[in-house]
Structures are given as structure tokens and as C-alpha cells.
Design a protein around this motif. Structure first.
Motif, PDB file in Angstrom:
ATOM      1  N   ASN A  26       0.800  -1.143  -0.093  1.00 18.50           N
ATOM      2  CA  ASN A  26      -0.028  -0.082  -0.108  1.00 18.50           C
ATOM      3  C   ASN A  26       0.817   1.293   0.026  1.00 18.50           C
ATOM      4  O   ASN A  26       0.279   2.295   0.330  1.00 18.50           O
ATOM      5  CB  ASN A  26      -0.956  -0.043   1.128  1.00 18.50           C
ATOM      6  N   GLY A  27       2.299   1.026  -0.389  1.00 10.01           N
ATOM      7  CA  GLY A  27       2.972   2.343  -0.246  1.00 10.01           C
ATOM      8  C   GLY A  27       3.027   3.017  -1.713  1.00 10.01           C
ATOM      9  O   GLY A  27       2.995   2.327  -2.775  1.00 10.01           O
ATOM     10  N   THR A  77       0.940   6.781   0.892  1.00 11.43           N
ATOM     11  CA  THR A  77       0.236   5.445   0.956  1.00 11.43           C
ATOM     12  C   THR A  77      -1.192   5.554   0.158  1.00 11.43           C
ATOM     13  O   THR A  77      -1.431   6.488  -0.071  1.00 11.43           O
ATOM     14  CB  THR A  77      -0.127   5.087   2.381  1.00 11.43           C
TER      15      THR A  77
END
Length: 84
Positions: A26-27, A77
Motif C-alpha cells: 500500500n506504499g 500510501t
């Protein structure tokens, strides 16, 4: 670095003019300045720009690689679940 992106916002960053962003887990990572340094070549990074590259990243890299570049390249994110 704590900016929250949607998948649609990341998708807009797929050219060098707009910036090359990828999602790993999710970065969100800005790889614009890194693409030419990539040992595997810039072509693969440019092809994945604007997309979730998690599957491809983990196929060829270990967590050590992500740890090494996170501070330099991570810009935020994904605020929603990314789709592979």
C-alpha cells in the motif's frame, strides 16, 4: 511522506512529465529519478508506472530492497485497497 493517494491518483503518474509512481503493497513510490538507476533498466519501471507493482516487485526483490529505498522514494500510501 504521509500523503494519502487513491489508486486513480497514482494512475495519473505514468509519464516522466507527470512523475512515475508505483504502488508496492500500500506504499506509493515516486520512481521518476530512480528509473535510470534501476539495475533491471528503466523500461520495466516505466511500463509499471501508475500501477500496482506489488506482484512484480516481490517476484524479483526481497524486503531488504524495499527497506533500502523506502526513505528515498516513498511519497505516501494508498488510502483505499489497491487492486492487483
Amino acid at each position: 511522506m504521509s500523503k494519502s493517494f487513491t489508486v486513480a491518483e497514482v494512475a495519473k503518474h505514468k509519464t516522466e512529465d507527470a512523475g512515475l509512481y508505483i504502488i508496492v503493497d500500500n506504499g506509493v513510490y515516486d520512481i521518476t529519478g530512480f528509473a535510470d538507476e534501476h539495475p533491471g533498466g528503466a523500461k520495466i519501471l516505466k511500463r509499471m508506472a501508475g500501477r500496482d507493482a506489488s506482484k512484480q516487485f516481490w517476484k524479483y526483490h526481497s524486503a531488504k530492497v524495499l527497506d533500502k529505498y523506502t526513505e528515498r522514494l516513498k511519497v505516501g500510501t494508498v488510502g483505499e485497497a489497491a487492486k492487483l
